[in-house]
Design an enzyme around this catalytic site. Structure first.
Site, short mmCIF file in Angstrom:
data_model
loop_
_atom_site.label_atom_id
_atom_site.label_comp_id
_atom_site.label_asym_id
_atom_site.label_seq_id
_atom_site.Cartn_x
_atom_site.Cartn_y
_atom_site.Cartn_z
CB THR A 27 11.69 101.91 16.77
OG1 THR A 27 12.02 99.94 17.98
CG2 THR A 27 10.76 101.76 18.59
NE ARG A 31 15.68 105.21 12.50
CZ ARG A 31 16.25 105.07 13.40
NH1 ARG A 31 16.61 105.41 14.73
NH2 ARG A 31 13.92 105.84 13.59
CB SER A 122 16.00 109.62 14.56
OG SER A 122 15.95 110.05 15.52
CG HIS A 123 18.91 108.38 17.72
ND1 HIS A 123 17.90 108.32 17.70
CD2 HIS A 123 19.85 106.90 17.71
CE1 HIS A 123 17.51 106.90 17.93
NE2 HIS A 123 18.69 105.93 18.08
CG ASP A 286 16.09 113.20 17.47
OD1 ASP A 286 16.07 114.46 17.69
OD2 ASP A 286 16.35 112.12 17.14
CG ASP A 288 13.68 112.65 14.07
OD1 ASP A 288 15.04 112.73 14.80
OD2 ASP A 288 12.87 111.93 13.80
CG ASP A 290 12.20 112.36 16.95
OD1 ASP A 290 13.41 112.61 17.52
OD2 ASP A 290 11.82 111.80 16.51
NE ARG A 291 16.63 109.64 20.42
CZ ARG A 291 16.46 108.78 20.41
NH1 ARG A 291 17.36 108.75 20.97
NH2 ARG A 291 16.32 107.27 19.83
CB THR A 353 10.57 100.11 23.27
OG1 THR A 353 10.50 100.41 24.57
CG2 THR A 353 10.70 101.82 22.20
CE LYS A 385 11.92 110.71 20.19
NZ LYS A 385 11.23 109.22 18.88
NE ARG A 505 17.35 100.67 22.70
CZ ARG A 505 18.80 102.05 21.98
NH1 ARG A 505 20.02 102.10 22.40
NH2 ARG A 505 18.47 102.24 20.41
C1 VG1 Z 1 14.94 103.64 20.31
C2 VG1 Z 1 14.07 104.62 20.94
C3 VG1 Z 1 12.86 104.41 21.57
C4 VG1 Z 1 11.99 105.64 20.62
C5 VG1 Z 1 13.01 105.02 19.48
C6 VG1 Z 1 12.30 106.44 17.77
O1 VG1 Z 1 14.24 102.39 19.48
O2 VG1 Z 1 14.07 103.35 22.93
O3 VG1 Z 1 12.47 104.60 22.97
O4 VG1 Z 1 11.27 105.85 20.20
O5 VG1 Z 1 14.30 104.78 19.54
O6 VG1 Z 1 13.45 107.29 18.36
P1 VG1 Z 1 15.09 101.23 19.80
O7 VG1 Z 1 14.52 101.08 19.44
O8 VG1 Z 1 16.85 101.25 19.52
O9 VG1 Z 1 14.99 101.02 21.78
V1 VG1 Z 1 14.10 108.45 16.41
O10 VG1 Z 1 14.63 110.13 17.63
O11 VG1 Z 1 15.21 107.32 16.49
O12 VG1 Z 1 12.18 108.74 16.17
CO CO Z 2 14.74 111.35 16.55
#
Ligand code: VG1
Ligand code: CO
Length: 552
Positions: A27, A31, A122-123, A286, A288, A290-291, A353, A385, A505
């Site tokens: 997504t 990773r 990210s998170h 989070d 990085d 963006d959240r 998404t 974001k 999810r």
């Molecule tokens: C998750 C979230 C999605 C978001 C993505 C990246 O993806 O559901 O809405 O855009 O993380 O966010 P997934 O495929 O695990 O549901 V971040 O803050 O990791 O750049």
């Molecule tokens: Co992020």
């Protein structure tokens, strides 16, 4: 493996015994566990494919930085040396290698770069036992589209060598310029440009007055990238007392935490706001940056509602005083923003998404604000974001309306009705079990039409697909939807960002008009649907889990 010097004395061509076959970005970038990234040539292979695929590398400028997690420095060193070998003319690196995702997006746009590489998972947790990631953004500042990441993946599968220059690691601590062969490396302060952009969008004086008026705020940077940005903005510029920013120093392992701003992983902050009386406003970002999570005194703001509230109040911020062109949300995000958009007479788009799907709409000027249920909100100011932007937007609204966060939510629901919403995540499920559950439910979809589910009739059941209104590209298989005739719905997706097994999810949503009960606990308001989907999809039996790992 063999290494040999190329004609260019400082460049080396490294031959690979075999290509890597698992470098498919999900997504949001590639990773994997830190351990996977530490395999010899693993990072280099992916970067080689990126440099072969990204337009404009020869003679171009690239932005480079990351969230500071374990592996950040080594990756910056490797990418600089590979960038030199591939003919980049310049790389902009943030001081200390620390650059938030939205700040990187801004820098790409400000400096007309060909794109950027952001080192972040990210998170996801960081450290030697955590995760690492590489995200590639394009010249518009946003995540590259699937056509690009697919091409990179194809390239990695047949790669037999990569090129890298020999050079000593640079000192990234001080702004300045360095030369790696013919390539210039400019170390820039990652915070300055971003803060300047925020000052254009929001009235800092007005927000500062609010913060000085007995309005204690707690911001949790979760030991991740937003610490330096938040200290500058909230404490230095807006005058919040020292200590308002918590966990503000980026650590390689995020203090062994999970830098995901939700009620489970940001529990200390949640406790301060939801159980204590010392703060009027709380927020977290989070890994990085963006959240965002927004909290008021005894009030949690659901991210889908947050997007709706920003849309309804957008003109209170100087940067949006002229109104909005349109809005967009990801498919699993609740329809709270749709109702507001309808009231404003503007378009509301529904995308798959992932932020990359907003890029075309933003570039085409079709939308101004957009968001996801996963604590992501943003606007056309960058192409990512933006966590701190969302926090400032909320403070701007509060500075004008001078009421509590709970008051804002209650008046919003009284006007538009309430979308009860929750997401149940089942993490680290054995991959086969998760796919078995998903595939079985997908097979069942056609037979569900007209059946009773949670006391309602199923009026639609499909796997969401999307035609991009700008370039007409088609994206299929984006999540199973069960739509009920009262407008409620359940969505099931498999995560594209997890690194251990599979994450299921389950998204639950039910609308109550403004004449209904607006003050229920979402888990209770949604209980019938929760039970119905657990039974239908056999979630407990197939995952072996009694309850979700995370409920938001
Ligand atoms: C998750 C979230 C999605 C978001 C993505 C990246 O993806 O559901 O809405 O855009 O993380 O966010 P997934 O495929 O695990 O549901 V971040 O803050 O990791 O750049
Ligand atoms: Co992020």
């Amino acid at each position: 493996m063999t290494a040999s010097a190329s004609a260019e004395p400082t460049h080396t061509i490294v031959q690979l015994d075999a290509p890597f076959t698992d470098q498919k970005p999900g997504t949001s970038g590639l990773r994997k566990s830190s351990q996977q990234f530490e395999q010899p040539h693993y990072l280099e292979s992916f970067i080689e494919a990126v440099f072969r695929t990204l337009p404009g590398v020869q003679g171009g400028t690239l932005v480079l930085g990351g969230d500071g997690r374990y592996g950040n420095r080594r990756a910056i060193d490797v990418i600089l040396r590979m960038g030199a070998a591939h003919g980049l003319s310049k790389v902009l690196v943030a001081t200390g290698g620390i650059l938030s995702t939205p700040a990187a997006s801004n820098l790409i746009r400000q400096r007309q770069a060909i794109g950027g590489i952001i080192l972040s998972a990210s998170h996801n947790p960081g450290g030697p036992d955590g995760d690492f990631g590489v995200k590639v953004n394009g010249a518009n500042g946003g995540p590259t589209p699937s056509s690009f990441t697919d091409a990179v993946f194809e390239c990695t599968k047949t790669l037999d060598h990569y090129s890298i220059a020999e050079a000593k690691p640079l000192n990234l601590e001080e702004p300045g310029t360095h030369q790696t062969g013919a390539m210039q490396v400019e170390i820039v302060n990652g915070v300055d440009d971003f803060v300047a952009l925020m000052q254009q969008l929001f009235d800092f004086e007005q927000i500062s007055d609010l913060l000085k008026s007995d309005f204690p705020l707690a911001f949790d940077a979760m030991h991740a990238v937003t610490g330096p940005y938040a200290k500058r903005v909230f404490e230095d510029l807006l005058g919040a007392p020292a200590g308002s920013v918590r966990n503000g120093i980026p650590l390689e392992d995020f203090g062994k935490g999970h830098p995901d701003p939700n009620l489970t992983y940001a529990h200390d902050l949640a406790g301060l706001l939801l159980e204590g009386d010392g703060y009027r406003f709380g927020a977290a970002c989070d890994g990085d940056g963006d959240r965002n999570m927004i909290l008021g005194h005894r009030c949690f703001v659901n991210p889908s509602d947050s997007l709706a509230v920003l849309t309804a109040n957008a003109t209170l911020a100087p940067g949006y005083a002229g109104g909005l062109a349109g809005v967009a949300r990801s498919m699993p995000t609740s329809a709270a923003v749709d109702v507001v958009a309808k009231g404003l007479g503007i378009n509301c788009f529904e995308t798959p998404t992932g932020w990359k799907f907003f890029g075309n709409l933003l570039d085409a000027g079709e939308i101004t604000l957009c968001g996801e249920e996963s604590f992501g909100t943003g606007s056309n100011h960058v192409r990512e974001k933006d966590g701190l932007w969302a926090v400032l937007f909320w403070l701007q609204i509060l500075a004008v309306r001078r009421c509590s966060v709970a008051d804002i939510m209650n008046s919003h629901w009284q006007r538009f009705g309430r979308h009860y919403y929750s997401r149940h995540d089942y993490e680290a499920v054995p991959t086969e079990a998760a796919h078995g559950l998903y595939d079985r439910l997908e097979m069942m979809l056609p037979s569900l039409l007209g059946q009773t589910f949670a006391g309602q009739t199923i009026s639609g059941a499909d796997n969401f697909s999307y035609i991009d209104p700008v370039d007409q590209s088609v994206t299929q298989g984006q999540g199973l939807r069960i739509l009920l005739d009262d407008g409620s719905r359940v969505v099931i997706r498999l995560s594209g960002t997890g690194t251990k097994g599979a994450t299921i999810r389950v998204y639950l949503e039910s609308y109550v008009p403004n004449t209904g009960d607006l003050n229920q606990d979402p888990q209770i308001a949604l209980a019938k649907m929760i039970n119905a989907i657990n039974d239908l999809a056999e979630i407990q039996q197939r995952t072996g889990m009694d309850q979700p790992t995370v409920i938001t």
